[in-house]
Design an enzyme around this catalytic site. Structure first.
Site, PDB file in Angstrom:
ATOM      1  N   HIS A 124      42.507  -5.557  -5.073  1.00  0.00           N
ATOM      2  CA  HIS A 124      40.775  -6.280  -5.240  1.00  0.00           C
ATOM      3  C   HIS A 124      40.334  -5.929  -6.584  1.00  0.00           C
ATOM      4  O   HIS A 124      39.132  -6.340  -7.055  1.00  0.00           O
ATOM      5  CB  HIS A 124      40.053  -5.700  -4.221  1.00  0.00           C
ATOM      6  CG  HIS A 124      39.474  -3.984  -4.092  1.00  0.00           C
ATOM      7  ND1 HIS A 124      40.872  -2.928  -4.099  1.00  0.00           N
ATOM      8  CD2 HIS A 124      39.104  -3.626  -5.402  1.00  0.00           C
ATOM      9  CE1 HIS A 124      40.344  -1.586  -4.393  1.00  0.00           C
ATOM     10  NE2 HIS A 124      39.088  -1.805  -5.326  1.00  0.00           N
ATOM     11  N   ASP A 148      46.402  -4.273   0.025  1.00  0.00           N
ATOM     12  CA  ASP A 148      45.993  -4.308  -1.515  1.00  0.00           C
ATOM     13  C   ASP A 148      47.001  -3.590  -2.848  1.00  0.00           C
ATOM     14  O   ASP A 148      46.440  -2.436  -3.310  1.00  0.00           O
ATOM     15  CB  ASP A 148      44.480  -3.278  -0.824  1.00  0.00           C
ATOM     16  CG  ASP A 148      43.998  -3.081  -2.568  1.00  0.00           C
ATOM     17  OD1 ASP A 148      43.495  -4.264  -2.882  1.00  0.00           O
ATOM     18  OD2 ASP A 148      42.833  -2.346  -2.847  1.00  0.00           O
ATOM     19  N   SER A 185      39.878   2.677  -8.717  1.00  0.00           N
ATOM     20  CA  SER A 185      40.202   2.440  -8.081  1.00  0.00           C
ATOM     21  C   SER A 185      41.527   1.046  -8.962  1.00  0.00           C
ATOM     22  O   SER A 185      41.656   1.066 -10.086  1.00  0.00           O
ATOM     23  CB  SER A 185      39.870   0.890  -7.553  1.00  0.00           C
ATOM     24  OG  SER A 185      38.903   1.651  -5.949  1.00  0.00           O
TER      25      SER A 185
END
Length: 402
Positions: free
Chosen positions: A121, A151, A227
């Site tokens: 993402h 992911d 992230s």
């Protein structure tokens, strides 16, 4: 004659002033003029510099017992952590010219060839991806392969010298309570490290709708920008990829609330192996929707084993369907959730007990699509062994896919 008393009084006052200001403070009667608590020797206050004293520390260790470990983890891991800036075109201005928007994330180097692991993402829909190393040098990154289901994304930079890859650990035997560290670029503040512990190992649903088994829950502070960065153990080895934080149910900005999640590095390593071997992720799957069974559920349903994985649905044309495994045929409710009972109960894979979804996930991550495994199941009260050839994962709506 009237002046004589006045002059006498003035003489007495002058004599008193002389005695109190010139002689008594430095003489034998100084104690009468200076208050000395606890009957201490008044001579200790005989000079202005003795009105206070400095307390100096004794020779002591430079750090407390935990600080050298924290510093060691940071020094070991920092050179492998990168800042990732992704640029995408999201709208047009008044003159219909494309307006780029940048997103920030983190990642980490895994080999000397410049391969970098991050979240899918972080670079999803990006037109360009730029990587900034810890020494501030910048490189354009190429997308090598992605796995949206987990992911995970694999990037590569070229031309960088003296890279320091991260050390990847084994995440299949993590325990709640282990100390962990997160390094990344929260809110763009590069090279930020936070510390916490593993709060739980659980299945979590990603914002994309995909489910991650054995996700590492931690109370280490993570925020937007973390992230894709590494989650580290106390040796500075990577055990996970920081992927998301729990959303505040009361709204407000997405920021650390003491609940963050990381993708286990063993899952990411399996994805990387597939990408390097086949050019894309081939996530092994049984193509089934499952329901975890514990002692209470087993007793209520009347199953012959206290623990296992019950097959609710068999996906048409998938690995389980080709092997002849059976799904459920009896509609029931677990709370407000509909479940299908009556299917096969998986209790072993290749002779290893399967009691939780984590056990089944670990088994799948240890194999590749096309590998064969032997399942031990209960069909009703009958114990059976069935050989299954794992396939590429297929997405299914609802339930827990394996």
């Amino acid at each position: 004659m009237k002046l004589r008393p006045v002059l006498l009084v003035l003489l007495i006052l002058c004599g008193f002033y002389f005695l109190t200001t010139r002689w008594l403070p430095t003489g034998a009667m100084a104690g009468l003029m200076h208050h000395t608590p606890n009957n201490l020797d008044a001579t200790t206050t005989s000079s202005p510099s003795s009105d206070f004293s400095l307390t100096e520390a004794n020779a002591a260790p430079e750090y407390d017992p935990e600080e050298p470990q924290n510093i060691g983890v940071y020094k070991k891991a920092l050179p492998s952590v990168v800042n990732i800036t992704s640029t995408e075109v999201v709208c047009c201005d008044f003159f219909l010219r494309p307006v780029p928007q940048q997103g920030q994330g983190s990642g980490f180097i895994i080999d000397n060839q410049g391969h970098i692991l991050t979240n899918y993402h972080v670079i999803d829909d990006a037109q360009t991806v730029q990587v900034t190393l810890w020494n501030k040098k910048q490189f354009k990154a190429t997308r090598i392969g992605v796995d949206p289901v987990h992911d995970v994304a694999l990037l590569q930079i070229t031309g960088a010298q003296n890279l320091q890859p991260a050390t990847l650990a084994d995440s299949t035997h993590l325990l709640v309570g282990q100390r962990v560290y997160a390094i990344g670029n929260p809110f763009g503040f590069s090279g930020t490290m936070t510390r916490g512990m593993i709060s739980a190992i659980r299945s979590v649903l990603l914002p994309s709708g995909n489910r991650i088994e054995d996700a590492i829950q931690t109370d280490a502070s993570v925020n937007p920008g973390n992230s894709g960065g590494p989650l580290l153990n106390s040796h500075g080895d990577v055990i996970g990829i920081t992927t998301m934080i729990a959303s505040n149910p009361n709204g407000g900005a997405d920021q650390s609330a003491g609940i963050g999640f990381a993708i286990p590095i063993s899952t990411a390593k399996a994805v990387v192996e597939d990408i390097m071997r086949y050019g894309h992720a081939r996530r092994p799957s049984l193509d089934i929707i499952t329901l975890p069974i514990g002692p209470d559920e087993a007793q209520q349903i009347g199953l012959p084993a206290d623990n296992g994985i019950l097959i609710e649905r068999v996906l048409p044309g998938g690995a389980a369907a080709r092997a002849g495994l059976h799904g459920g045929n009896q509609l029931a409710y677990k709370g407000n959730e509909q479940v299908m009972l009556g299917g096969d109960l998986i209790v072993e894979v290749d002779g290893q007990p399967i009691t939780t979804p984590q056990d089944l996930s670990n088994m799948l991550n240890a194999h590749h699509a096309g590998d064969s495994v032997v399942l031990t199941i209960y069909r009703g009260q009958q114990r059976m062994k069935i050989k299954v050839t794992l396939s590429d994962a297929k997405q299914a709506a609802g339930g827990q896919e394996a």
